[in-house]
Design an enzyme around this catalytic site. Structure first.
Site, mmCIF file in Angstrom:
data_model
loop_
_atom_site.group_PDB
_atom_site.id
_atom_site.type_symbol
_atom_site.label_atom_id
_atom_site.label_comp_id
_atom_site.label_asym_id
_atom_site.label_seq_id
_atom_site.Cartn_x
_atom_site.Cartn_y
_atom_site.Cartn_z
ATOM 1 N N ASP A 29 -11.934 -6.979 9.169
ATOM 2 C CA ASP A 29 -11.908 -8.433 9.256
ATOM 3 C C ASP A 29 -13.125 -8.975 10.019
ATOM 4 O O ASP A 29 -13.859 -9.839 9.515
ATOM 5 C CB ASP A 29 -10.597 -8.886 9.908
ATOM 6 C CG ASP A 29 -10.173 -8.020 11.094
ATOM 7 O OD1 ASP A 29 -10.935 -7.098 11.456
ATOM 8 O OD2 ASP A 29 -9.104 -8.255 11.661
ATOM 9 N N ASP A 51 0.813 -1.211 0.000
ATOM 10 C CA ASP A 51 0.000 0.000 0.000
ATOM 11 C C ASP A 51 0.847 1.261 0.000
ATOM 12 O O ASP A 51 0.318 2.359 -0.160
ATOM 13 C CB ASP A 51 -0.947 0.006 1.201
ATOM 14 C CG ASP A 51 -2.347 -0.402 0.779
ATOM 15 O OD1 ASP A 51 -2.557 -0.604 -0.444
ATOM 16 O OD2 ASP A 51 -3.221 -0.520 1.647
HETATM 17 O O1 LIG Z 1 -3.837 1.062 4.691
HETATM 18 C C1 LIG Z 1 -3.433 -0.016 5.120
HETATM 19 C C2 LIG Z 1 -3.243 -0.239 6.486
HETATM 20 C C3 LIG Z 1 -2.781 -1.471 6.895
HETATM 21 N N1 LIG Z 1 -2.485 -2.448 5.999
HETATM 22 C C4 LIG Z 1 -1.946 -3.755 6.456
HETATM 23 O O2 LIG Z 1 -2.801 -4.327 7.400
HETATM 24 C C5 LIG Z 1 -2.058 -5.182 8.246
HETATM 25 C C6 LIG Z 1 -2.440 -4.966 9.691
HETATM 26 O O3 LIG Z 1 -2.007 -3.710 10.134
HETATM 27 P P1 LIG Z 1 -1.317 -3.508 11.579
HETATM 28 O O4 LIG Z 1 -0.884 -2.114 11.642
HETATM 29 O O5 LIG Z 1 -0.331 -4.569 11.820
HETATM 30 O O6 LIG Z 1 -2.559 -3.641 12.511
HETATM 31 P P2 LIG Z 1 -2.913 -4.728 13.646
HETATM 32 O O7 LIG Z 1 -3.681 -4.007 14.670
HETATM 33 O O8 LIG Z 1 -1.748 -5.482 14.092
HETATM 34 O O9 LIG Z 1 -3.860 -5.658 12.796
HETATM 35 C C7 LIG Z 1 -4.952 -6.424 13.267
HETATM 36 O O10 LIG Z 1 -6.172 -5.687 13.195
HETATM 37 C C8 LIG Z 1 -6.509 -5.194 11.902
HETATM 38 C C9 LIG Z 1 -7.873 -4.567 12.004
HETATM 39 O O11 LIG Z 1 -7.883 -3.520 12.898
HETATM 40 C C10 LIG Z 1 -6.532 -6.299 10.867
HETATM 41 O O12 LIG Z 1 -6.634 -5.727 9.611
HETATM 42 C C11 LIG Z 1 -5.256 -7.086 10.924
HETATM 43 O O13 LIG Z 1 -5.295 -8.153 10.013
HETATM 44 C C12 LIG Z 1 -5.068 -7.607 12.333
HETATM 45 O O14 LIG Z 1 -3.886 -8.376 12.429
HETATM 46 C C13 LIG Z 1 -0.584 -4.888 8.002
HETATM 47 O O15 LIG Z 1 -0.024 -5.966 7.305
HETATM 48 C C14 LIG Z 1 -0.627 -3.637 7.174
HETATM 49 O O16 LIG Z 1 0.418 -3.577 6.273
HETATM 50 C C15 LIG Z 1 -2.676 -2.232 4.652
HETATM 51 O O17 LIG Z 1 -2.406 -3.102 3.843
HETATM 52 N N2 LIG Z 1 -3.149 -1.014 4.245
#
Ligand SMILES: O=c1ccn([C@@H]2O[C@H](COP(=O)(O)OP(=O)(O)O[C@H]3O[C@H](CO)[C@@H](O)[C@H](O)[C@H]3O)[C@@H](O)[C@H]2O)c(=O)[nH]1
Ligand SMILES: [Mn+2]
Length: 729
Positions: free
Chosen positions: A443, A139
């Site tokens: 999700d 992204d």
């Molecule tokens: O605009 C965006 C923002 C995030 N991501 C991806 O989304 C994933 C999750 O983002 P992260 O910052 O790691 O958030 P977490 O809070 O750890 O993620 C949890 O919570 C999210 C929802 O809030 C879910 O999307 C994730 O799958 C889940 O692991 C990462 O691989 C990011 O690269 C994107 O691809 N595009």
């Protein structure tokens, strides 16, 4: 398929459920008697403390109600066990293709070397490589990440044969070479060292180019790099699709001459005037782009930090989908989210042991776990909105005979046309098709609607963990993440997707309640704050809010409180936490409730009123040297001037004042006998102070960079002082 049907998985019930249910009933009796006490003993009109009493009654009504909701996930947990050996007896050729989607969004917060280690770990699955296609959605549209993936496509030719020859685990090179154990035993030492060198050289090249922020000019001659032109930014660039390894190509082979999985880099088009819908948008772009290139019937979705730690996970997941008896109903298979970097005493509460060992199996009993964004295998069709029907037959051969189809270049061009900014205009993408938009937990809301369309999900947690990720290592990051989660889940609760509304008649009541365990995190903040502040202030003022120790009503309070916490402690220890870990976890719940969840509820309301818009703060997967040292030593990290820390500091300080003031009042006014009516409040206030000990340390004692910034200390002190003075007058 033989005459005798062999189940590919089995399901077992948790033990000791009858005892638990009896205990839960006794707790319910206790809770009701607390309510009865509150209803019958309220101070009359004009008497001191009437309002405080009403408030505490409301808080206890809420806690009781929430406790009932949480019983859904404890009532009857079930556990799944797969038999991949039976799957292996089938003809390999009959197994379906699998598309793996990895999402990344920021080369700084998510270092490319970590991202490609995740990618490599999935390429190395113990599964026919010609059946695997791995997609990386970037992204940030960053050439640095593309460069890292390009490196990975070369490294894979060495890494995959190595993994398979020595049956290496885990198959993320970063994780494998950083393990302290000596994995060399299984390998020829020279081969091990040359592999390690190869990896470290690659890692060095990648890291230094990332540091530099741009790629050397000579690299531009290679295919793919020319997609980047000057003036492109992460928020403004055309769609990019690059097939780095085309699995169909006879020449794409590893060093042992075996086929390689398909590997694709993808960055959807971004333009400042078009909303990109964060991860949900990226997933939907992945679904479409992959449908053009490999179109496998099964997909796996991973966050970029969640590397595969178990090379058999694809086979375990397929045991569910391919089971001849029950596989029909199963829409997705969810693995737990587990973190690699949790310290022994789990300062920030990321062991998630109780979620993974109790609550998710509890969900499974009612129709399946939620989709949690990573570690989840889906049928492609259900992501595209397919309703469940008994007669539906999955086409397991889907995507297999694409061998003769178009050239890679044509596929790239066609895939690009599917991931433009305008592609989704006037379509159902983001609503009925694909992951849903406008929710910070895309999700969970997507999984819920899949279940409401009639599909079941299953939860599987094999003893060798399937995926391991990176948990936040500072308090601020952790609180921001929980804010996003609590906000997202509460938003679902208040929307037309509320489990009780959308789910009515479609999913079991138990599952509706289970979703609310997280859906109601945010509102928990208000009664919790009340409970942390008001009884302590009343102690300062000498107003009693609880029965005396000698009163029979005291028993209900004692039973419910002790019952809840002793049960929680036993559950936590049984799930593998340490005693100190449990204590830290209690602190984290308080901090999350008073900050993350409070911000979560506020921001949900602002959004409902259309005052603010949705955001998605990406959780960093790296931390700076000093901070990570403190993390290793279980020292809380403040350091930044977050308004959340002002609340934390103020609550801590207020309770300290109240405890001192309350005790002093007793000594002066009533001696030890005066303690009786205020006993519970003193105890409560004392416990609050005890759990906040590391906060006082950060406020007053610590001098390192991770302690409270002066402005935060000053503000929290001011607030606490003001509130206590106002109470006293
Ligand atoms: O605009 C965006 C923002 C995030 N991501 C991806 O989304 C994933 C999750 O983002 P992260 O910052 O790691 O958030 P977490 O809070 O750890 O993620 C949890 O919570 C999210 C929802 O809030 C879910 O999307 C994730 O799958 C889940 O692991 C990462 O691989 C990011 O690269 C994107 O691809 N595009
Ligand atoms: Mn994450």
């Amino acid at each position: 398929m033989g005459e005798s049907y062999e189940a590919l998985f089995e399901t077992k019930q948790a033990k000791g459920r009858l005892a638990y249910k009896l205990f839960a009933c006794s707790m319910l009796v206790g809770i009701c008697s607390i309510w009865l006490y509150r209803a019958t003993h309220a101070p009359g009109w004009g008497e001191e403390g009437r309002w405080a009493w009403m408030g505490i009654f409301a808080a206890e009504l809420w806690f009781g109600f929430y406790w009932i909701i949480t019983q859904s996930v404890r009532w009857n947990p079930i556990y799944r066990f797969t038999h991949p050996e039976k799957l292996s007896q089938r003809d390999e050729a009959e197994l379906p293709n699998v598309d793996i989607f990895v999402c990344t969004a920021d080369p700084i917060a998510e270092p490319p070397i970590l991202v490609i280690s995740t990618v490599l770990s999935t390429m190395a699955y113990n599964y026919s490589p010609e059946k695997l296609s791995v997609y990386l959605s970037d992204d940030a549209g960053s050439i640095l990440t593309f460069y890292a993936l390009w490196e990975a496509s070369h490294f894979a030719k060495h890494w995959l044969p190595f993994c398979k020859k020595y049956n290496v685990e885990p198959r993320s090179p970063a994780a494998y070479f950083s393990k302290l154990c000596n994995p060399r035993d299984a390998c020829i030492p020279t081969e091990w060292s040359s592999m390690k060198n190869l990896y470290e050289e690659m890692a060095d090249r990648i890291d230094s180019i990332v540091m530099l922020g741009k790629i050397p000019e000579e690299l531009r001659a290679n295919k793919g790099f020319s997609e980047w032109s000057s003036g492109m930014t992460s928020r403004n660039h055309p769609p990019i699709v690059q097939i780095l390894i085309d699995g169909r190509d006879q020449c794409s082979i590893d060093n042992d001459g075996n086929a390689l999985p398909t590997l694709v880099y993808m960055a959807r088009e971004k333009r400042p005037q078009h909303h990109h819908n964060f991860k949900a948008g990226s997933m939907n772009a992945l679904i479409r782009a992959s449908s053009e290139i490999s179109d496998s019937p099964i997909t796996l979705n991973l966050d970029c930090d969640m590397y595969s730690n178990n090379s058999e996970s694809v086979r375990h997941a397929l045991c569910f989908f391919l089971d001849e008896d029950k596989g029909q109903d199963i829409g997705f298979v969810q693995y737990p989210q587990i973190f690699d970097n949790v310290t022994k005493n789990d300062l920030y509460g990321y062991s998630f042991n109780v979620f993974t060992e109790v609550e998710f199996p509890g969900f499974d009993n009612w129709g399946g776990p939620p989709y949690i964004g990573t570690g989840c295998f889906h049928r492609r069709e259900i992501l595209c909105g397919k309703k469940y029907s008994k007669d539906y037959k999955e086409d397991w051969k889907r995507g297999i005979d694409r061998k003769t189809a178009k050239s890679a270049c044509i596929l790239e061009e066609r895939a690009k046309s599917l991931i433009t900014c305008t592609y989704e205009h006037n379509t159902q993408w983001g609503q009925e098709i694909g992951l849903k938009y406008d929710c910070p937990v895309e999700d969970v809301i997507t999984g819920l609607s899949i279940q409401c369309r009639g599909w079941k999900s299953v939860y599987i947690s094999p003893s060798r963990k399937a995926f391991l990720g990176v948990a936040p290592t500072t308090l601020a990051q952790s609180l921001v993440q929980f804010k996003r989660w609590s906000e997202g889940n509460f938003q679902i609760f208040l929307s037309k997707y509320c489990p009780f509304i959308l789910g009515r008649g479609k999913i079991k009541l138990g599952l509706q309640m289970a979703y609310c365990v997280y859906g109601l995190w945010a509102p928990n903040s208000l009664p919790t704050l009340y409970y942390l502040v008001i009884p302590s202030l009343c102690l300062l003022k000498g107003i009693s809010l609880f029965p005396k120790i000698t009163s029979p009503w005291f028993m209900s309070f004692a039973y419910v409180t002790i019952g809840k916490h002793v049960y929680g402690l036993v559950e936590s220890l049984q799930c593998g936490d340490t005693l100190a870990g449990w204590w830290n976890f209690q602190r984290m719940w308080i901090l999350r409730r008073t900050t993350s969840f409070l911000y979560g509820i506020t921001s949900t309301i602002l959004k409902l009123l259309r005052i603010s818009e949705m955001g998605f703060a990406i959780t960093a997967k790296v931390s700076d040297g000093d901070a990570s040292k403190r993390y290793e030593q279980d020292v809380l990290e403040f350091g930044s001037s977050s308004s959340m820390f002002v609340i934390i500091g103020a609550v801590a300080m207020l309770n300290l004042f109240c405890l001192v003031g309350g005790l002093q009042r007793l000594v002066v006014d009533g001696g030890i006998m005066g303690l009786e009516p205020l006993f519970i409040q003193i105890l409560l206030c004392g416990l609050v102070v005890a759990i906040h000990l590391p906060i006082y340390e950060a406020l007053f004692i610590r001098k390192d960079k991770g302690s409270f910034p002066f402005s935060v200390t000053f503000l929290s002190f001011g607030f606490a002082m003001l509130v206590s003075l106002l109470t006293m007058v």
